[in-house]
Design a protein around this motif. Structure first.
Motif, PDB file in Angstrom:
ATOM      1  N   GLU A   1       6.699  -0.114   7.464  1.00  9.23           N
ATOM      2  CA  GLU A   1       7.328   0.653   6.400  1.00  9.23           C
ATOM      3  C   GLU A   1       8.587  -0.068   5.919  1.00  9.23           C
TER       4      GLU A   1
ATOM      5  N   HIS B   1       6.567   4.881   0.394  1.00 10.58           N
ATOM      6  CA  HIS B   1       6.206   6.254   0.046  1.00 10.58           C
ATOM      7  C   HIS B   1       6.451   6.485  -1.447  1.00 10.58           C
TER       8      HIS B   1
ATOM      9  N   LEU C   1      -4.421  -0.311   5.480  1.00  8.56           N
ATOM     10  CA  LEU C   1      -3.838  -1.568   5.946  1.00  8.56           C
ATOM     11  C   LEU C   1      -4.547  -2.092   7.192  1.00  8.56           C
TER      12      LEU C   1
ATOM     13  N   SER D   1      -2.069   2.071  -4.623  1.00  8.90           N
ATOM     14  CA  SER D   1      -1.498   3.410  -4.438  1.00  8.90           C
ATOM     15  C   SER D   1      -2.636   4.387  -4.203  1.00  8.90           C
TER      16      SER D   1
ATOM     17  N   LYS E   1      -2.473   5.433   4.217  1.00 17.32           N
ATOM     18  CA  LYS E   1      -1.967   4.074   4.015  1.00 17.32           C
ATOM     19  C   LYS E   1      -2.206   3.197   5.246  1.00 17.32           C
ATOM     20  N   SER E   2      -1.897   3.738   6.426  1.00 18.95           N
ATOM     21  CA  SER E   2      -2.045   2.953   7.662  1.00 18.95           C
ATOM     22  C   SER E   2      -3.499   2.566   7.897  1.00 18.95           C
TER      23      SER E   2
ATOM     24  N   VAL F   1       0.879  -1.171   0.000  1.00 19.89           N
ATOM     25  CA  VAL F   1       0.000   0.000   0.000  1.00 19.89           C
ATOM     26  C   VAL F   1       0.912   1.214   0.000  1.00 19.89           C
ATOM     27  N   THR F   2       0.791   2.050  -1.020  1.00 19.60           N
ATOM     28  CA  THR F   2       1.737   3.150  -1.202  1.00 19.60           C
ATOM     29  C   THR F   2       1.015   4.488  -1.322  1.00 19.60           C
TER      30      THR F   2
ATOM     31  N   THR G   1       4.151  -0.974   3.462  1.00 17.74           N
ATOM     32  CA  THR G   1       3.925   0.334   2.848  1.00 17.74           C
ATOM     33  C   THR G   1       5.222   0.881   2.262  1.00 17.74           C
TER      34      THR G   1
END
Length: 372
Positions: free
Chosen positions: A207, A232, A143, A268, A139-140, A131-132, A230
């Motif tokens: 991350e 960035h 997830l 994304s 993102k968090s 997940v980006t 994740t």
């Protein structure tokens, strides 16, 4: 000082803020609907007051760790309200902080607009799912919603490695362990080195920050575990490139092969201002690694992934431009917002029917911060 910081945080939550900035020289400042808003009900923060305010919510061990490294990531919890992700920093010799609001309730997939195609990732038995998106894109939350769905529907062992722990899970039909970098393990890489001996079925990596963490996550996915993580990055193709570019040139072909075999999909996402002014809407690109995309990754033709996603709707794939186009058609966001965020605004303009006036590329300058 703790009570005064709690007062600021409680007001931030009541105003639906996403972030709280403790900055010397101005009152506490909130990010609401993407914009910075100063809290005039509170005094301007002095250098001494800032340090006392922030230290009021840190343990002695956290204070020592911060003074040693001048950086600190941790979490803070107000009972019966919510948790906060805390980053403490030094700016021009002054102690300052940014706190992210973490909702106490983990949202259902339908509450944050997760499509059926994204939910399919929770039914996988192995592979890597990423997940980006940029910082603050949710993102968090995405997830957490997926992990909680697994927690409620499968009988597995879930281990999360986070920095810091954000959402807290209550075990349902799964056994779930949450490990925080700094207090439960020294690093993501350290935790992942030992995680395969802890009988996991599903692993969440908060991350993928460095080569070692990325390498270990790929290895865990290759060895029959379902790994969520994740990055960035802005889109699926850039995500693949970023992972490969982390490795030295002599390893990159091997990593392409590993990634082609282990990567299952990429989500994304961006948060875009709603047309009605009531918050922000999530816009998500979804890529599934089909045999065709697996070959593109293996052969280093990642620039062709965009076209593969556009033509992969029958597999549940959606490009970022297609997702924004749908939000425009539903009048959730404006055409101007979509064009300002598009990686290919001219193509998107054509798909919008040419009814949108020409706009300069790039993000529009933010409006001056409002004060309340």
């Amino acid at each position: 000082m703790k009570e005064q910081m709690d007062q600021v945080l409680k007001m931030a939550v009541s105003l639906n803020a996403s972030d709280i900035h403790i900055t010397v020289g101005r009152p506490p400042t909130l990010r609401r609907m993407g914009e910075m808003t100063a809290l005039d009900k509170f005094p301007v923060i002095t250098e001494e007051y800032s340090k006392r305010l922030i230290y009021g919510i840190l343990t002695e061990a956290q204070q020592r760790a911060f003074e040693q490294s001048l950086e600190l990531d941790c979490s803070y919890h107000i009972p019966e309200l919510c948790r906060f992700r805390v980053n403490v920093m030094v700016q021009k010799g002054r102690v300052e902080a940014v706190l992210r609001v973490i909702p106490s309730k983990i949202p259902q997939p339908s509450e944050i607009g997760l499509s059926d195609s994204i939910i399919k990732f929770t039914k996988l038995n192995k592979g890597l799912v990423l997940v980006t998106g940029p910082t603050g894109s949710g993102k968090s939350t995405t997830l957490a919603s997926l992990i909680e769905l697994i927690n409620a529907t499968r009988k597995e062992h879930i281990i999360t490695v986070e920095d810091p722990i954000e959402f807290v899970y209550e075990p349902k039909t799964c056994v779930i362990r949450q490990r925080e970098v700094g207090s439960d393990t020294h690093s993501f890489a350290s935790a992942l080195k030992h995680i395969l001996r802890q009988d996991p079925d599903i692993i969440l990596v908060g991350e993928m920050r460095d080569l070692e963490t990325i390498s270990l996550a790929i290895t865990a996915a290759e060895t029959g575990h379902l790994v969520f993580a994740t990055l960035h990055t802005q889109d699926a193709a850039q995500t693949v490139d970023r992972i490969i570019d982390v490795f030295p040139p002599y390893q990159q072909q091997q990593v392409r092969v590993q990634l082609a075999n282990s990567l299952e999909g990429v989500v994304s996402q961006h948060l875009l201002p709603r047309a009605d002014g009531k918050g922000r809407a999530a816009c998500r690109e979804v890529m599934f690694v089909t045999p065709a995309i697996s070959n593109l990754i293996r052969e280093g033709k990642t620039h062709q992934i965009y076209s593969a996603i556009e033509t992969g709707s029958k597999f549940g794939m959606t490009s970022m431009d297609s997702a924004m186009l749908e939000l425009v058609r539903q009048r959730v966001i404006t055409p101007e917002v979509a064009l300002s965020k598009s990686a290919n605004p001219e193509s998107l303009r054509a798909r919008l029917g040419g009814a949108v006036p020409a706009q300069p590329q790039g993000v529009r300058p933010p409006e001056p911060g409002r004060r309340i």
